[in-house]
Motif scaffolding. Structure first.
Motif, PDB file in Angstrom:
ATOM      1  N   THR A 100       0.832  -1.205   0.000  1.00 46.28           N
ATOM      2  CA  THR A 100       0.000   0.000   0.000  1.00 46.28           C
ATOM      3  C   THR A 100       0.866   1.254   0.000  1.00 46.28           C
ATOM      4  O   THR A 100       0.594   2.223  -0.713  1.00 46.28           O
ATOM      5  CB  THR A 100      -0.925   0.000   1.222  1.00 46.28           C
ATOM      6  OG1 THR A 100      -1.749  -1.167   1.201  1.00 46.28           O
ATOM      7  CG2 THR A 100      -1.807   1.236   1.248  1.00 46.28           C
ATOM      8  N   GLN A 101       1.936   1.231   0.800  1.00 43.62           N
ATOM      9  CA  GLN A 101       2.849   2.381   0.848  1.00 43.62           C
ATOM     10  C   GLN A 101       3.452   2.656  -0.531  1.00 43.62           C
ATOM     11  O   GLN A 101       3.455   3.799  -1.007  1.00 43.62           O
ATOM     12  CB  GLN A 101       3.960   2.109   1.856  1.00 43.62           C
ATOM     13  CG  GLN A 101       5.056   3.167   1.859  1.00 43.62           C
ATOM     14  CD  GLN A 101       6.386   2.628   2.361  1.00 43.62           C
ATOM     15  OE1 GLN A 101       6.466   1.498   2.824  1.00 43.62           O
ATOM     16  NE2 GLN A 101       7.414   3.433   2.251  1.00 43.62           N
ATOM     17  N   LYS A 102       3.934   1.614  -1.173  1.00 47.02           N
ATOM     18  CA  LYS A 102       4.576   1.795  -2.479  1.00 47.02           C
ATOM     19  C   LYS A 102       3.577   2.294  -3.529  1.00 47.02           C
ATOM     20  O   LYS A 102       3.902   3.159  -4.353  1.00 47.02           O
ATOM     21  CB  LYS A 102       5.201   0.474  -2.942  1.00 47.02           C
ATOM     22  CG  LYS A 102       6.353  -0.012  -2.069  1.00 47.02           C
ATOM     23  CD  LYS A 102       7.537   0.923  -2.141  1.00 47.02           C
ATOM     24  CE  LYS A 102       8.715   0.364  -1.346  1.00 47.02           C
ATOM     25  NZ  LYS A 102       9.873   1.292  -1.368  1.00 47.02           N
ATOM     26  N   VAL A 103       2.376   1.741  -3.512  1.00 47.36           N
ATOM     27  CA  VAL A 103       1.367   2.161  -4.493  1.00 47.36           C
ATOM     28  C   VAL A 103       1.004   3.627  -4.283  1.00 47.36           C
ATOM     29  O   VAL A 103       0.906   4.409  -5.240  1.00 47.36           O
ATOM     30  CB  VAL A 103       0.109   1.264  -4.383  1.00 47.36           C
ATOM     31  CG1 VAL A 103      -1.030   1.846  -5.200  1.00 47.36           C
ATOM     32  CG2 VAL A 103       0.432  -0.151  -4.867  1.00 47.36           C
ATOM     33  N   LEU A 104       0.810   4.025  -3.023  1.00 46.81           N
ATOM     34  CA  LEU A 104       0.478   5.421  -2.744  1.00 46.81           C
ATOM     35  C   LEU A 104       1.610   6.356  -3.162  1.00 46.81           C
ATOM     36  O   LEU A 104       1.380   7.413  -3.769  1.00 46.81           O
ATOM     37  CB  LEU A 104       0.165   5.604  -1.255  1.00 46.81           C
ATOM     38  CG  LEU A 104      -1.143   5.000  -0.750  1.00 46.81           C
ATOM     39  CD1 LEU A 104      -1.238   5.121   0.771  1.00 46.81           C
ATOM     40  CD2 LEU A 104      -2.350   5.663  -1.405  1.00 46.81           C
ATOM     41  N   GLU A 105       2.847   5.984  -2.832  1.00 48.46           N
ATOM     42  CA  GLU A 105       3.978   6.842  -3.186  1.00 48.46           C
ATOM     43  C   GLU A 105       4.160   6.924  -4.699  1.00 48.46           C
ATOM     44  O   GLU A 105       4.492   7.984  -5.243  1.00 48.46           O
ATOM     45  CB  GLU A 105       5.250   6.337  -2.513  1.00 48.46           C
ATOM     46  CG  GLU A 105       5.235   6.531  -0.992  1.00 48.46           C
ATOM     47  CD  GLU A 105       6.495   6.031  -0.313  1.00 48.46           C
ATOM     48  OE1 GLU A 105       7.285   5.310  -0.978  1.00 48.46           O
ATOM     49  OE2 GLU A 105       6.700   6.343   0.877  1.00 48.46           O
ATOM     50  N   ARG A 106       3.912   5.812  -5.400  1.00 51.45           N
ATOM     51  CA  ARG A 106       4.014   5.858  -6.862  1.00 51.45           C
ATOM     52  C   ARG A 106       2.932   6.754  -7.444  1.00 51.45           C
ATOM     53  O   ARG A 106       3.175   7.518  -8.388  1.00 51.45           O
ATOM     54  CB  ARG A 106       3.898   4.443  -7.431  1.00 51.45           C
ATOM     55  CG  ARG A 106       4.039   4.378  -8.954  1.00 51.45           C
ATOM     56  CD  ARG A 106       4.258   2.963  -9.439  1.00 51.45           C
ATOM     57  NE  ARG A 106       5.561   2.474  -9.014  1.00 51.45           N
ATOM     58  CZ  ARG A 106       5.997   1.230  -9.218  1.00 51.45           C
ATOM     59  NH1 ARG A 106       5.213   0.360  -9.835  1.00 51.45           N
ATOM     60  NH2 ARG A 106       7.186   0.850  -8.821  1.00 51.45           N
ATOM     61  N   VAL A 142       3.897   7.142   4.572  1.00 55.15           N
ATOM     62  CA  VAL A 142       4.250   7.454   3.183  1.00 55.15           C
ATOM     63  C   VAL A 142       5.074   8.734   3.154  1.00 55.15           C
ATOM     64  O   VAL A 142       5.019   9.567   4.078  1.00 55.15           O
ATOM     65  CB  VAL A 142       2.988   7.636   2.304  1.00 55.15           C
ATOM     66  CG1 VAL A 142       2.207   6.347   2.216  1.00 55.15           C
ATOM     67  CG2 VAL A 142       2.099   8.752   2.837  1.00 55.15           C
ATOM     68  N   THR A 143       5.855   8.886   2.092  1.00 58.12           N
ATOM     69  CA  THR A 143       6.589  10.129   1.861  1.00 58.12           C
ATOM     70  C   THR A 143       5.905  10.865   0.713  1.00 58.12           C
ATOM     71  O   THR A 143       5.670  10.291  -0.352  1.00 58.12           O
ATOM     72  CB  THR A 143       8.057   9.848   1.511  1.00 58.12           C
ATOM     73  OG1 THR A 143       8.129   9.023   0.357  1.00 58.12           O
ATOM     74  CG2 THR A 143       8.763   9.159   2.667  1.00 58.12           C
TER      75      THR A 143
END
Length: 427
Positions: A46-52, A95-96
């Motif tokens: 979820t973190q990676k998808v949001l950051e992407r 997230v960043t």
């Protein structure tokens, strides 16, 4: 946040494909990490998808990708990232969020000052609508997702439906309805002292067979014709000009109010309610005998046949059984005027109007949602719970409080023959 060797799906991957699922399972096996739960691989995904998504929004905002020479002299550029934690329905996710030098970037995947993704709000509303208390909701979210939410947050999320309730309660209605079902349930409301208050529910069946919850009204115990006049006048003011049948359970003052507001409407007492009320007076050993004596009346093929069946009621009254349970005979005699109208209509119409069981099934769901709460602090709090419960019962492709009937065509034909120009299925 400590970084891991988690490998997110690349752009274009179908995150539900076997290849991606196998990749996640393989990483879980090799690292010993869980797929779900706080810190699990699903959280990292979820973190990676949001950051992407945030990076893609920034590229679209600036008009160029990172490192692209097209950005030279553009007047704006990337300016690092900020960290924030958002609550999701799988737990907290850190997230960043990218920043731009001019401060004009407005992200949508994770909005400014947003601390909860919509999925968590939906989960809170769903749990609340299913009768869970605020304390239970907090414990549930903490146990499953490691999310600590405050009581104020739960109230704030559920209070957001206040405007929706107002719009729903005041929406315009169709002018003519086949049947209105009216029933009451009880809730406890703390108004200085805890009191039992009736909640009146009105469900309308339109000429497509769709059943609509038309509204909810919280009254006070002992209210009669004056109160019902106000409720029915409100429905009339919202557009209801005519009703073929109003089916109810002997609510005091309702028949008079109905005929005042809609003079052509037929008030029908729920036969099933009448039978149940009769059986409360009879001992278990006599229930079958009492029902056998009453059955010729409520199954009579015509009004005249029902009138003839009064002889059977007289015989029951003169029998040992009738002398044992005189209240049953009196109950049926008192209800006769509002009991017999449905006997003058063909079976498809009778099937729709002879019982309020349909609205009782709705009330059963509403009672379940209110049972665990004890007393509501205000009327609005009770309405909020009841409305959210109705909303969870509705299919996604329907308006709030609308369900569909099966086998309606035969009934529609019967209504068209019986009521002629009063109905218009083309409206």
């Amino acid at each position: 946040m400590t970084q891991t060797s988690f490998e997110a799906p690349i752009a274009g991957d179908d995150v539900t494909s076997d290849e991606v699922v196998n990749r996640l399972l393989a990483q879980a096996d090799s690292t010993g990490r869980q797929l779900v739960g706080p810190g699990g691989l699903s959280t990292q995904l979820t973190q990676k998808v949001l950051e992407r998504a945030l990076d893609a929004e920034m590229a679209d905002h600036l008009g160029y990708e990172p490192g692209d020479p097209a950005g030279n002299g553009s007047g704006n550029s990337r300016n690092g990232r900020s960290r924030k934690t958002v609550l999701t329905d799988i737990g907290p996710v850190e997230v960043t969020v990218p920043r731009d030098r001019n401060g004009t970037f407005t992200p949508q995947a994770v909005r400014k000052r947003q601390r909860r993704l919509d999925g968590l709000n939906d989960a809170i509303v769903s749990l609340y609508a299913r009768g869970m208390t605020v304390r239970d909701i907090r414990a549930h979210l903490d146990e499953l997702y490691g999310v600590d939410v405050s009581p104020d947050l739960v109230s704030k999320v559920t209070d957001a439906v206040a405007d929706e309730i107002g719009q729903w309660q005041n929406r315009a209605l169709d002018p003519v309805w086949a049947v209105l079902f009216v029933d009451a349930m009880w809730v406890k409301i703390r108004d200085g002292v805890v009191t039992n208050r009736p909640v009146y529910v009105v469900v309308g069946v339109d000429f497509t067979g769709a059943k609509h919850v038309l509204g909810l009204w919280i009254g006070k115990d002992g209210e009669g014709a004056k109160y019902w006049m106000a409720v029915l006048a409100e429905l009339r003011n919202r557009g209801v000009t005519d009703v073929c049948f109003v089916c109810c359970d002997g609510l005091p003052g309702l028949p008079q109010a109905v005929t005042t507001v809609w003079p052509e409407a037929i008030v029908q007492t729920c036969v099933v309610h009448l039978i149940r009320s009769s059986m409360r007076y009879a001992s278990k050993r006599d229930i079958a005998l009492v029902n056998a004596g009453l059955k010729p009346i409520y199954t009579a093929p015509t009004v005249q046949a029902a009138t003839d069946a009064l002889d059977a009621l007289d015989a029951l009254e003169d029998s040992v059984l009738g002398r044992r349970y005189p209240a049953i005979v009196r109950l049926w005699r008192n209800a006769w005027t509002e009991l017999t109208p449905f006997l003058a209509y063909p079976e498809p119409v009778r099937r729709v109007i002879y019982t309020t069981n349909m609205i009782e099934s709705l009330n059963a769901r509403l009672r379940k949602a209110t049972r665990n709460r004890g007393a509501f602090p205000t009327e609005q709090a009770a309405l909020k719970t009841l409305f959210l419960t109705i909303r969870t019962m509705t299919r996604p492709d329907e308006a709030v409080g609308v369900t569909r009937s099966n086998g309606w065509k035969a009934t529609l034909n019967a209504f068209a023959i019986q009521f002629g120009d009063r109905i218009n299925i083309n409206r």
